[in-house]
Scaffold this active site. Structure first.
Site, PDB file in Angstrom:
ATOM      1  N   PHE A 161       0.800  -1.234   0.000  1.00 37.13           N
ATOM      2  CA  PHE A 161       0.000   0.000   0.000  1.00 37.13           C
ATOM      3  C   PHE A 161       0.830   1.281   0.000  1.00 37.13           C
ATOM      4  O   PHE A 161       0.344   2.347  -0.369  1.00 37.13           O
ATOM      5  CB  PHE A 161      -0.939   0.016   1.221  1.00 37.13           C
ATOM      6  N   LYS A 184      -1.246  -6.681  -9.605  1.00 39.62           N
ATOM      7  CA  LYS A 184      -2.243  -6.669  -8.535  1.00 39.62           C
ATOM      8  C   LYS A 184      -1.844  -5.607  -7.527  1.00 39.62           C
ATOM      9  O   LYS A 184      -0.907  -5.776  -6.755  1.00 39.62           O
ATOM     10  CB  LYS A 184      -2.356  -8.022  -7.825  1.00 39.62           C
ATOM     11  N   GLU A 187      -4.983  -3.746  -2.032  1.00 38.48           N
ATOM     12  CA  GLU A 187      -6.424  -3.494  -1.883  1.00 38.48           C
ATOM     13  C   GLU A 187      -6.686  -2.218  -1.081  1.00 38.48           C
ATOM     14  O   GLU A 187      -7.785  -1.675  -1.108  1.00 38.48           O
ATOM     15  CB  GLU A 187      -7.133  -4.692  -1.252  1.00 38.48           C
ATOM     16  N   SER A 237       5.283  -7.135   3.226  1.00 41.44           N
ATOM     17  CA  SER A 237       5.851  -7.484   4.523  1.00 41.44           C
ATOM     18  C   SER A 237       6.690  -8.766   4.415  1.00 41.44           C
ATOM     19  O   SER A 237       6.479  -9.582   3.520  1.00 41.44           O
ATOM     20  CB  SER A 237       4.723  -7.700   5.533  1.00 41.44           C
ATOM     21  N   CYS A 292       9.738   1.632   3.591  1.00 44.09           N
ATOM     22  CA  CYS A 292      10.623   0.522   3.960  1.00 44.09           C
ATOM     23  C   CYS A 292      12.017   1.027   4.309  1.00 44.09           C
ATOM     24  O   CYS A 292      12.760   0.352   5.009  1.00 44.09           O
ATOM     25  CB  CYS A 292      10.684  -0.515   2.849  1.00 44.09           C
ATOM     26  N   GLU A 392       8.868  -5.248  13.296  1.00 55.28           N
ATOM     27  CA  GLU A 392       8.578  -4.131  12.375  1.00 55.28           C
ATOM     28  C   GLU A 392       7.239  -3.490  12.752  1.00 55.28           C
ATOM     29  O   GLU A 392       6.208  -4.158  12.847  1.00 55.28           O
ATOM     30  CB  GLU A 392       8.499  -4.583  10.911  1.00 55.28           C
TER      31      GLU A 392
HETATM   32  P1  NAD Z   1       1.447  -6.845   2.881  1.00 61.46           P
HETATM   33  O1  NAD Z   1       2.492  -7.883   2.944  1.00 61.46           O
HETATM   34  O2  NAD Z   1       0.346  -6.905   3.867  1.00 61.46           O
HETATM   35  O3  NAD Z   1       0.715  -6.868   1.437  1.00 61.46           O
HETATM   36  C1  NAD Z   1       1.453  -6.790   0.244  1.00 61.46           C
HETATM   37  C2  NAD Z   1       0.658  -7.481  -0.867  1.00 61.46           C
HETATM   38  O4  NAD Z   1       0.504  -8.865  -0.557  1.00 61.46           O
HETATM   39  C3  NAD Z   1      -0.751  -6.922  -1.048  1.00 61.46           C
HETATM   40  O5  NAD Z   1      -0.986  -6.754  -2.431  1.00 61.46           O
HETATM   41  C4  NAD Z   1      -1.655  -7.980  -0.433  1.00 61.46           C
HETATM   42  O6  NAD Z   1      -2.896  -8.086  -1.092  1.00 61.46           O
HETATM   43  C5  NAD Z   1      -0.868  -9.266  -0.606  1.00 61.46           C
HETATM   44  N1  NAD Z   1      -1.048 -10.240   0.484  1.00 61.46           N
HETATM   45  C6  NAD Z   1      -1.365  -9.986   1.778  1.00 61.46           C
HETATM   46  N2  NAD Z   1      -1.373 -11.131   2.494  1.00 61.46           N
HETATM   47  C7  NAD Z   1      -1.045 -12.128   1.632  1.00 61.46           C
HETATM   48  C8  NAD Z   1      -0.861 -13.555   1.779  1.00 61.46           C
HETATM   49  N3  NAD Z   1      -1.004 -14.172   2.948  1.00 61.46           N
HETATM   50  N4  NAD Z   1      -0.512 -14.260   0.692  1.00 61.46           N
HETATM   51  C9  NAD Z   1      -0.323 -13.654  -0.495  1.00 61.46           C
HETATM   52  N5  NAD Z   1      -0.480 -12.316  -0.690  1.00 61.46           N
HETATM   53  C10 NAD Z   1      -0.825 -11.564   0.355  1.00 61.46           C
HETATM   54  O7  NAD Z   1       2.192  -5.431   2.927  1.00 61.46           O
HETATM   55  P2  NAD Z   1       1.572  -3.971   3.101  1.00 61.46           P
HETATM   56  O8  NAD Z   1       1.039  -3.822   4.481  1.00 61.46           O
HETATM   57  O9  NAD Z   1       0.691  -3.657   1.951  1.00 61.46           O
HETATM   58  O10 NAD Z   1       2.882  -3.080   2.921  1.00 61.46           O
HETATM   59  C11 NAD Z   1       3.751  -2.756   3.969  1.00 61.46           C
HETATM   60  C12 NAD Z   1       4.937  -3.704   4.017  1.00 61.46           C
HETATM   61  O11 NAD Z   1       5.666  -3.664   2.790  1.00 61.46           O
HETATM   62  C13 NAD Z   1       5.942  -3.328   5.100  1.00 61.46           C
HETATM   63  O12 NAD Z   1       6.353  -4.503   5.734  1.00 61.46           O
HETATM   64  C14 NAD Z   1       7.078  -2.679   4.336  1.00 61.46           C
HETATM   65  O13 NAD Z   1       8.320  -2.756   4.995  1.00 61.46           O
HETATM   66  C15 NAD Z   1       7.056  -3.478   3.078  1.00 61.46           C
HETATM   67  N6  NAD Z   1       7.687  -2.788   1.953  1.00 61.46           N
HETATM   68  C16 NAD Z   1       8.887  -3.249   1.520  1.00 61.46           C
HETATM   69  C17 NAD Z   1       9.534  -2.616   0.480  1.00 61.46           C
HETATM   70  C18 NAD Z   1      10.877  -3.094  -0.011  1.00 61.46           C
HETATM   71  O14 NAD Z   1      11.369  -2.587  -1.019  1.00 61.46           O
HETATM   72  N7  NAD Z   1      11.487  -4.068   0.637  1.00 61.46           N
HETATM   73  C19 NAD Z   1       8.938  -1.514  -0.147  1.00 61.46           C
HETATM   74  C20 NAD Z   1       7.700  -1.084   0.308  1.00 61.46           C
HETATM   75  C21 NAD Z   1       7.078  -1.741   1.368  1.00 61.46           C
END
Ligand code: NAD
Length: 510
Positions: A161, A184, A187, A237, A292, A392
């Site tokens: 997000f 994708k 959401e 994450s 991040c 985190e």
């Molecule tokens: P998230 O992991 O909750 O969701 C990311 C994506 O995964 C979404 O599109 C979601 O629909 C999907 N998803 C959620 N649960 C899932 C599951 N069990 N199986 C498969 N897909 C699933 O992350 P978020 O809350 O949207 O974003 C924040 C996180 O992203 C933080 O942990 C942040 O550190 C990380 N982040 C990392 C980077 C990087 O470059 N390493 C960059 C931006 C954000």
């Protein structure tokens, strides 16, 4: 399903659609969420979750377009990226407004994101150069060898997000190199991607080259398992990154999965505090700490500890919280009620465990926005190893701890299960060099609080911050989205083929 489903928000009129094979289509949904403005709690749009059959049709559209797209001349693909870059640039104010509405960032932060995001498209447009292969003549008698960087087919791109423009645009490298994609978006923040896909259609990408499906976990699982998907780029994450990586690679597909972070910032006694403190404060609390690369844990040399704490308190205290549309606002809301609850609970627990709250953002409010998800800057003096230090928290809950030496700081950093980035503030070159060599992270900042690589440098962490081998962006992305096919050739004609092989007198001279 996201928190939006349970927020009780009225159902908005706008219902989002998928983009498949060049058409915006209603979604045969299995469930739906409401995309909300995190600053006001107002519903913006209905986000349906695509059924498996819908995902199949998106992947099939992408697979169907691949044959023609990979044959499209490289300069034509590059020209399309340039056209897309132009349209994104022209639309940047509109896109910034969408980011502010669905994500809560300030306009300046959204514009900053867009600047970097558009650079992804610019870098991907260099494909005539980056997709070049290599040739070596005479690797044996009259035998030549070459490799060709071939696209592979359909790639899926899954976004979080927090950067609604930047991360979905990872698809730029996939498409520029001749692959087709299914995106994708998160959401929680899908609207920026919807607009960017509209602009891609306007830029002239043929039907099926870029497809977008809305969904959740089930969508990612379907894309991970689909036999026509060749690989998947994930950003989110660590917990989900590991699950997705195992699933995708278990299906013998390529995967790069960027995970979460717990970044440490070390402030040494030679740091030029006047210059560094605004940078530190911005790293800790910019974008409501939902980056991040945000600094999470501050390690400060004991001799300057009180001074740093005093200055941080002053700077955080002067940060105005509110709607991102207000140009004076320095900090927006956290993304959701669930996130707010999680961070508040973590602060409660840290306090109960005996940590000292230097700044307490609980109970923050903004006039006129009673339903926003507000949490003020929070600074906790905590022990490294404690829950709040190691977990985190993707919001403005930051920790601080004094250290007596660089070795102590490095040991604390390397004890983390995350390995995204680490930062040192110092004017001693040798110390910085030792730090750079010793920390087990994918990125290092030296007097730079958010050491985020620009589009033409690879990005990725270590340990649970990254699952995969090839990082995102730049040449790593070109490597990830292409396969180096090796061709070994000899010819038997008399015009330069094996008849023209080396004179036996020259063989075996070494
Ligand atoms: P998230 O992991 O909750 O969701 C990311 C994506 O995964 C979404 O599109 C979601 O629909 C999907 N998803 C959620 N649960 C899932 C599951 N069990 N199986 C498969 N897909 C699933 O992350 P978020 O809350 O949207 O974003 C924040 C996180 O992203 C933080 O942990 C942040 O550190 C990380 N982040 C990392 C980077 C990087 O470059 N390493 C960059 C931006 C954000």
């Amino acid at each position: 399903m996201s928190e939006a489903e349970t927020s009780g928000t009225d159902r908005p009129d706008r219902v989002l659609q998928n983009y498949i094979a060049g058409h915006w289509t209603d979604i045969a949904s299995t469930a739906e969420a409401i995309v909300t403005n995190p600053a006001t709690g107002a519903g913006i749009a209905v986000h349906p979750v695509s059924s498996t059959a819908t995902i199949d049709s998106a992947v099939e559209a992408a697979a169907g377009a691949f044959g023609q797209w990979r044959k499209t001349p490289v300069p034509t693909r590059a020209a399309m990226m340039f056209r897309y870059r132009h349209l994104l640039h022209e639309a940047r104010d509109e896109l910034a407004a969408i980011i502010v509405e669905e994500n809560g960032k300030s306009v300046a932060e959204a514009q900053g994101e867009l600047l970097r995001a558009i650079q992804y498209v610019e870098n991907a447009a260099t494909v005539p150069e980056t997709q070049k292969g290599a040739v070596t003549e005479n690797v044996a008698n009259a035998v030549d060898i070459e490799y060709i960087r071939e696209p592979l087919g359909v790639f899926a791109v899954i976004a979080p997000f927090n950067f609604p423009a930047m991360i979905p645009l990872y698809f730029s490298w996939a498409v520029a190199t001749g692959n087709t994609v299914v995106l994708k978006p998160s959401e929680l923040c899908p609207l920026t991607t919807v607009r960017m896909v509209e602009l891609a259609a306007e830029a002239g990408f043929p039907p099926g080259v870029i497809n977008m499906v809305l969904g959740d976990k089930s969508t990612v699982e379907a894309l991970s398992d689909h036999e026509l998907v060749q690989g998947l780029t994930f950003v989110g994450s660590s917990e989900v990154a590991e699950i997705v990586y195992r699933r995708v690679t278990g299906n013998s597909k390529r995967c790069q999965a960027q995970g979460g972070a717990k970044n440490h910032l070390v402030v040494t006694d030679t740091a030029v505090l006047d210059r560094c403190m605004p940078n530190i404060s911005s790293s800790l609390f910019g974008c409501a700490s939902q980056r991040c690369f945000a600094g999470s844990n501050l390690l400060v040399y004991r001799s300057i500890y009180d001074q740093v704490v005093e200055q941080l308190v002053a700077q955080a205290g002067s940060m105005k919280m509110g709607l991102g549309t207000d140009p004076d606002v320095g900090m927006g809301p956290v993304i959701s009620a669930a996130a707010l609850e999680k961070y508040t609970t973590a602060i409660d627990a840290a306090e109960a465990a005996g940590a000292r709250l230097i700044l307490d953002g609980r109970g923050a409010s903004v006039d006129g926005c009673p339903d926003g998800h507000w949490l003020g800057p929070t600074l906790i003096e905590a022990d490294p190893g404690s829950e709040v230090w190691t977990t985190e928290l993707f919001g403005p809950v930051r920790c601080i701890h004094p250290v007596d030496s660089i070795d102590e700081a490095i040991d604390i950093i390397n004890a983390s299960t995350y390995g995204h980035s680490a930062v040192i503030y110092t004017e001693r070159g040798g110390l910085a060099r030792r730090f750079r060599q010793s920390v087990e992270t994918g990125q290092v900042g030296i007097n730079v609080g958010t050491p985020a690589p620009i589009a033409f440098y690879p990005v990725g962490g270590r340990k649970s911050s990254f699952y995969g081998a090839l990082r995102g962006r730049g040449v790593d992305a070109v490597d990830f989205y292409t396969d180096k096919k090796v061709v070994v050739t000899t010819w038997h004609d008399t015009d330069g083929g094996d008849q023209a092989g080396v004179d036996p007198a020259f063989e075996g001279t070494v």
